[in-house]
Structure formats: C-alpha cells, structure tokens
Design a protein around this motif. Structure first.
Motif, PDB file in Angstrom:
ATOM      1  N   GLY A  84       0.812  -1.211   0.000  1.00  0.00           N
ATOM      2  CA  GLY A  84       0.000   0.000   0.000  1.00  0.00           C
ATOM      3  C   GLY A  84       0.840   1.253   0.000  1.00  0.00           C
ATOM      4  N   GLU A  85       0.167   2.383  -0.050  1.00  0.00           N
ATOM      5  CA  GLU A  85       0.821   3.685  -0.044  1.00  0.00           C
ATOM      6  C   GLU A  85       0.609   4.362   1.310  1.00  0.00           C
ATOM      7  OE1 GLU A  85      -0.668   5.879  -3.355  1.00  0.00           O
ATOM      8  OE2 GLU A  85       0.198   4.511  -4.837  1.00  0.00           O
ATOM      9  N   PHE A  86       1.679   4.981   1.814  1.00  0.00           N
ATOM     10  CA  PHE A  86       1.639   5.548   3.156  1.00  0.00           C
ATOM     11  C   PHE A  86       2.222   6.961   3.132  1.00  0.00           C
ATOM     12  CE2 PHE A  86       2.000   0.976   3.306  1.00  0.00           C
ATOM     13  CZ  PHE A  86       0.920   0.638   4.119  1.00  0.00           C
ATOM     14  N   PRO A  87       1.641   7.882   3.903  1.00  0.00           N
ATOM     15  CA  PRO A  87       2.095   9.275   3.886  1.00  0.00           C
ATOM     16  C   PRO A  87       3.379   9.479   4.675  1.00  0.00           C
ATOM     17  CG  PRO A  87       0.319   9.010   5.462  1.00  0.00           C
ATOM     18  CD  PRO A  87       0.465   7.685   4.777  1.00  0.00           C
ATOM     19  N   ALA A  88       4.016  10.607   4.426  1.00  0.00           N
ATOM     20  CA  ALA A  88       5.185  10.981   5.220  1.00  0.00           C
ATOM     21  C   ALA A  88       4.782  11.154   6.683  1.00  0.00           C
ATOM     22  CB  ALA A  88       5.773  12.288   4.676  1.00  0.00           C
ATOM     23  N   GLY A  89       5.743  10.935   7.559  1.00  0.00           N
ATOM     24  CA  GLY A  89       5.495  11.144   8.980  1.00  0.00           C
ATOM     25  C   GLY A  89       5.418   9.879   9.793  1.00  0.00           C
ATOM     26  N   TYR A  90       5.330   8.717   9.134  1.00  0.00           N
ATOM     27  CA  TYR A  90       5.234   7.484   9.913  1.00  0.00           C
ATOM     28  C   TYR A  90       6.574   7.217  10.602  1.00  0.00           C
ATOM     29  CZ  TYR A  90       4.610   2.651  11.288  1.00  0.00           C
ATOM     30  OH  TYR A  90       4.538   1.484  12.026  1.00  0.00           O
ATOM     31  N   GLN A  91       6.576   7.213  11.908  1.00  0.00           N
ATOM     32  CA  GLN A  91       7.740   6.889  12.746  1.00  0.00           C
ATOM     33  C   GLN A  91       9.001   7.627  12.286  1.00  0.00           C
ATOM     34  OE1 GLN A  91       7.142   5.649  15.391  1.00  0.00           O
ATOM     35  NE2 GLN A  91       5.547   4.097  15.296  1.00  0.00           N
ATOM     36  N   GLY A  92       8.837   8.908  11.962  1.00  0.00           N
ATOM     37  CA  GLY A  92       9.993   9.735  11.628  1.00  0.00           C
ATOM     38  C   GLY A  92      10.428   9.687  10.176  1.00  0.00           C
ATOM     39  N   ILE A  93       9.723   8.936   9.336  1.00  0.00           N
ATOM     40  CA  ILE A  93      10.062   8.877   7.906  1.00  0.00           C
ATOM     41  C   ILE A  93       9.554  10.165   7.245  1.00  0.00           C
ATOM     42  CG2 ILE A  93       9.696   7.606   5.759  1.00  0.00           C
ATOM     43  CD1 ILE A  93       9.322   5.078   7.526  1.00  0.00           C
ATOM     44  N   ASP A  94      10.444  10.882   6.577  1.00  0.00           N
ATOM     45  CA  ASP A  94      10.108  12.232   6.129  1.00  0.00           C
ATOM     46  C   ASP A  94       9.564  12.310   4.700  1.00  0.00           C
ATOM     47  OD1 ASP A  94      12.348  11.720   4.638  1.00  0.00           O
ATOM     48  OD2 ASP A  94      13.583  13.330   5.501  1.00  0.00           O
ATOM     49  N   HIS A  95       9.139  11.198   4.137  1.00  0.00           N
ATOM     50  CA  HIS A  95       8.610  11.216   2.772  1.00  0.00           C
ATOM     51  C   HIS A  95       7.545  10.137   2.625  1.00  0.00           C
ATOM     52  CE1 HIS A  95      10.941   7.536   1.876  1.00  0.00           C
ATOM     53  NE2 HIS A  95      11.886   8.103   2.603  1.00  0.00           N
ATOM     54  N   PRO A  96       6.620  10.315   1.681  1.00  0.00           N
ATOM     55  CA  PRO A  96       5.652   9.248   1.423  1.00  0.00           C
ATOM     56  C   PRO A  96       6.382   8.003   0.903  1.00  0.00           C
ATOM     57  CG  PRO A  96       5.010  11.298   0.357  1.00  0.00           C
ATOM     58  CD  PRO A  96       6.411  11.481   0.816  1.00  0.00           C
ATOM     59  N   PHE A  97       5.785   6.834   1.140  1.00  0.00           N
ATOM     60  CA  PHE A  97       6.426   5.610   0.653  1.00  0.00           C
ATOM     61  C   PHE A  97       5.376   4.577   0.260  1.00  0.00           C
ATOM     62  CE2 PHE A  97       6.071   5.327   5.242  1.00  0.00           C
ATOM     63  CZ  PHE A  97       5.687   4.024   5.500  1.00  0.00           C
ATOM     64  N   THR A  98       5.811   3.668  -0.602  1.00  0.00           N
ATOM     65  CA  THR A  98       4.954   2.585  -1.092  1.00  0.00           C
ATOM     66  C   THR A  98       5.612   1.256  -0.770  1.00  0.00           C
ATOM     67  OG1 THR A  98       4.117   3.952  -2.905  1.00  0.00           O
ATOM     68  CG2 THR A  98       3.870   1.571  -3.139  1.00  0.00           C
ATOM     69  N   LEU A  99       4.833   0.326  -0.270  1.00  0.00           N
ATOM     70  CA  LEU A  99       5.320  -1.026  -0.002  1.00  0.00           C
ATOM     71  C   LEU A  99       4.601  -2.011  -0.906  1.00  0.00           C
ATOM     72  CD1 LEU A  99       5.394  -1.031   3.914  1.00  0.00           C
ATOM     73  CD2 LEU A  99       7.330  -0.698   2.357  1.00  0.00           C
ATOM     74  N   LYS A 100       5.337  -3.000  -1.368  1.00  0.00           N
ATOM     75  CA  LYS A 100       4.757  -4.072  -2.175  1.00  0.00           C
ATOM     76  C   LYS A 100       5.175  -5.397  -1.571  1.00  0.00           C
ATOM     77  CE  LYS A 100       4.366  -5.910  -6.869  1.00  0.00           C
ATOM     78  NZ  LYS A 100       4.800  -5.785  -8.282  1.00  0.00           N
ATOM     79  N   GLY A 101       4.202  -6.144  -1.097  1.00  0.00           N
ATOM     80  CA  GLY A 101       4.504  -7.426  -0.471  1.00  0.00           C
ATOM     81  C   GLY A 101       4.888  -8.485  -1.487  1.00  0.00           C
ATOM     82  N   LEU A 102       5.676  -9.470  -1.027  1.00  0.00           N
ATOM     83  CA  LEU A 102       5.998 -10.594  -1.898  1.00  0.00           C
ATOM     84  C   LEU A 102       4.737 -11.403  -2.172  1.00  0.00           C
ATOM     85  CD1 LEU A 102       9.369 -11.957  -0.473  1.00  0.00           C
ATOM     86  CD2 LEU A 102       9.017 -10.593  -2.533  1.00  0.00           C
ATOM     87  N   GLY A 103       4.513 -11.727  -3.427  1.00  0.00           N
ATOM     88  CA  GLY A 103       3.373 -12.548  -3.816  1.00  0.00           C
ATOM     89  C   GLY A 103       3.825 -13.800  -4.537  1.00  0.00           C
ATOM     90  N   HIS A 104       2.860 -14.627  -4.919  1.00  0.00           N
ATOM     91  CA  HIS A 104       3.233 -15.865  -5.594  1.00  0.00           C
ATOM     92  C   HIS A 104       3.515 -15.649  -7.080  1.00  0.00           C
ATOM     93  CE1 HIS A 104      -0.857 -15.947  -7.227  1.00  0.00           C
ATOM     94  NE2 HIS A 104      -0.492 -16.956  -7.983  1.00  0.00           N
ATOM     95  N   VAL A 105       2.981 -14.556  -7.651  1.00  0.00           N
ATOM     96  CA  VAL A 105       3.183 -14.297  -9.075  1.00  0.00           C
ATOM     97  C   VAL A 105       4.659 -14.004  -9.335  1.00  0.00           C
ATOM     98  CG1 VAL A 105       2.592 -12.781 -11.000  1.00  0.00           C
ATOM     99  CG2 VAL A 105       0.833 -13.456  -9.361  1.00  0.00           C
ATOM    100  N   GLY A 106       5.231 -14.713 -10.268  1.00  0.00           N
ATOM    101  CA  GLY A 106       6.643 -14.592 -10.573  1.00  0.00           C
ATOM    102  C   GLY A 106       7.499 -15.619  -9.867  1.00  0.00           C
TER     103      GLY A 106
END
Length: 398
Positions: free
Chosen positions: A116-138
């Motif tokens: 998912g996409e997350f805004p800046a400010g989480y636990q001191g992180i100063d920029h928005p960030f995107t996480l992509k979990g490992l999936g079975h595809v590939g």
C-alpha cells in the motif's frame, strides 16, 4: 509443551482459537515499559508455545522493538537475519527492485513490510512511501489470475524459515508488529498441487505449521535418517534459485534445470555455504524440530544411523522428492494455523521451531503495514546455547 502456570505472573495466556493446535494469545505486558521479570516470562512463553500474539501494543515505540530483538539474543551481531540475502536485486525475490524501503530513524534494524501507499510522517520517515509485499506471481510456475486474486482466491507465497542459510545462523525469535491490517471477508487459501486442499483465513495473516509436530509425525525409519543426515544448501541459495519456479503449495520447487549455475553467482563463496543437521533442538524444552528449507536444498548427506556410511545425494530431483515426502503429508489444513494478529498486536515466533508463509490478499481489502525484526543468530540451531535465566533442557532431546 504448555508453560507451567506457576511461572506466570504478569501475562494472561489463552490458546489460539480452534482449530489451531498450537500458539497462544497473551495480554498484560506493555513492551515499552517491560521489566526484566516480565521479559523472561514472555521469552519462556515464546520458547514453549512457539507462536505468541501479544495484545495491547498500539503505542509501541520502534526503538523498543529493536532493543527487544537484541535482548532475545544478546550476542547477536545485530544484523538483519535474512532480508538482504533473500531480497537483494540479484536474488529470485529481488529481481526488478528499483527502490529501497524506508528506514525508521530510531530503529534502523526494523524492516517495514506490507503493501500500500503511506504518507510521510510514519515513525519519523520524512517522505511518502509505497510497499509491495511478496506474492506468488513470478515465483510460482502456474499463477492465479488477477481476477481470482481480487475475488479472494490466494495461496501460500512460500513456506520458509527466517534465515539465508548462507554466512549466518537463523534468528532465534522473529517479531512482527501489526500497525495496519487489511479488513473484510476471509480469503480462500489454495494448495493448488493436485490435492484440492483449501482453507480460509482472515486477510493479511501469517500462516504457520509446527515443526515439532512435523518431526513427531514421521515414521521411525524417517526419524532415523533425518536424525543422522545433513542437508547442504547452495552457496548464496536465493541467487542460485533464480530462474526456478515453485509449486502451488509454496512448499516445493519444480525441477526443470532452471536454477542459476553456481559459477556465475556474484556472491557464492563456498566457504560460507552451510551443510547442517536437519533436526534442530529447542534449548528450553529439549524438543526436536524438523527444520529443512526444502526450496533451497542442494544436496543431502544421507545416513540412517550414527555409524552408517555417508551417501551424498546430489541429484536435485531426488533431493526435493525426499524432502517433500517428509513434509508434504503433514502440511494439510488441520495442521496449518493463521496467527490471529490484529492492529496493535505484536506477533512473536520461535523461528527455529516453526515454518511460516505470507498469504496474499486482494488490494481492495486495504493496506498492510508491518514492522518486522529478526536478527542474525549467535548460535547454531542444532546445538543451541543456554538462554540466560531459562531452563536448559537440551539433555532431554538426546
């Protein structure tokens, strides 16, 4: 092995809901202010029950989680247990990676996982960030369609132990803090290996099976050879695996000659390759666990008694078939447990006594944000050191 009630002072402990056969929910400790006595109570619970969900940690400080990781293994080199070796750009799970995950300033060893996409400010992180979990595809050879995934059809991504099986020993304890979890209807988890097996789970939960129970399920003949044999892992095994594909159950690989040649690997120093026992010992309970990471196994050094001659089995299809024959019959819906983790919970598990897997879920169920930590172990899992302040029952496993 249930924890003796006489040792419980702070924690209220209840078993996971049926049909789970192991694991407990615990309440009564604030990790930010945990005392030494409370820590030892929690540590004992993890070693005896193997999987623990600790409730009520919504205000957890990241630095608390990092400090706990070192506390579980005071002699650890304080390095991440497997993330770089498994997800680097040269590995089967890192191919195509172009951005590095953000790091929390107060807890640089704690890894952010999720989707998912997350805004800046989480636990001191100063920029928005995107996480992509490992999936079975590939990774799986034959994949579910996007339509099926969105409808809630899913699989085990891969059954594994938090360890690279190269250079370093596996972590003793893994911690996963759930900051944000997906919501909605259960997902339909499929084996897709010709068995027609299927089970259900709330979205976003981690799946486990108990490797102590797995060992106990073996025949006397199987126990004789796993007790006396060694498994050899390829140098830099997740680089070596690049090109190969997994079966639909996430437990085994197809043998199609697509593994990377050892001579072409960038980080395949044979001095760091591991050839180790297949059975690991719990230092607190003395229990045996069959802990073989089958998808990266390279050879078996086979002995069916302490005095037998060693036979090196190096045909990859034979190696994988032998390991699948040990493990696959046990991995059925009645033996798979999904840890009942909710937002604000901390999931602990004894990494040397269970196998676990991520399970995909539809993006429409919402984001997931986890803080995960597993640090390189300071001791070998098949000859573990005593845990300070806890019973040392290694002799019971002899």
């Amino acid at each position: 092995m249930p924890i003796p009630t006489s040792t419980i002072h702070s924690l209220k402990v209840t078993p996971f809901p049926a049909p789970a056969k192991f694991g407990v929910i615990a309440e009564g400790i604030d990790l930010n202010t945990i005392t030494e006595e409370q820590f030892k109570e929690l540590e004992l619970l993890i070693y005896t029950e193997r999987v623990v969900v600790l409730k009520g940690q919504k205000d957890l400080w990241p630095k608390t989680q990092q400090a706990l990781g070192i506390r579980f293994d005071p002699k650890t080199p304080a390095e991440l247990g497997h993330m770089e070796d498994v997800r680097a750009v040269t590995t089967i799970f890192g191919k195509g990676t172009t951005t590095k995950k953000p790091t929390m300033p107060e807890a640089w060893l704690v890894n952010l996982n999720g989707s998912g996409e997350f805004p800046a400010g989480y636990q001191g992180i100063d920029h928005p960030f995107t996480l992509k979990g490992l999936g079975h595809v590939g990774f799986h050879r034959d994949c579910l369609s996007d339509e099926d995934l969105e409808k809630g059809e899913t699989r085990f991504q891969r059954w594994h132990i938090d360890a690279p099986f190269f250079k370093n020993w596996p972590a003793r304890v893994t911690q996963i803090y759930a900051h944000k979890m997906p919501q909605g209807e259960p997902v339909n988890v499929r084996w897709d290996d010709g068995s027609n097996l299927v089970t259900k789970s709330a979205p976003g939960r981690t799946a486990f099976f108990d490797c102590v129970a797995l060992y106990k399920s073996l025949t006397p003949e199987q126990k004789a050879w796993v007790d006396n044999s060694l498994v050899e892992y390829a140098p830099s095994p997740y680089q070596w695996l690049t090109g190969a594909k997994a079966m639909g159950n996430g437990l085994a690989m197809f043998t199609e000659g697509k593994e990377h040649g050892l001579e072409g690997l960038s980080d395949a120093d044979p001095r760091f390759a591991q050839t180790i026992p297949m059975v690991w010992l719990n230092p607190v309970t003395g229990e045996k666990a069959l802990q073989v990471h089958a998808i990266i196994a390279y050879k078996i050094h086979y002995k069916d008694s302490p005095t037998a001659e060693v036979k090196v089995i190096d045909d990859l299809l034979t190696v994988r078939t032998m390991l699948d024959d040990l493990q696959r019959p046990f991995v059925t819906p009645e033996n798979v447990m999904f840890a009942p983790t909710e937002e604000g919970d901390m999931l602990f598990f004894y990494n040397r006594g269970v196998r676990h897997s991520a399970v995909e879920f539809p993006a429409s169920r919402g984001p997931r944000l986890l803080q995960q930590l597993q640090l390189v172990g300071s001791d070998a899992p098949f000859a573990p050191a005593p845990i300070e302040g806890l019973p040392y029952a290694l002799a019971a496993a002899a």
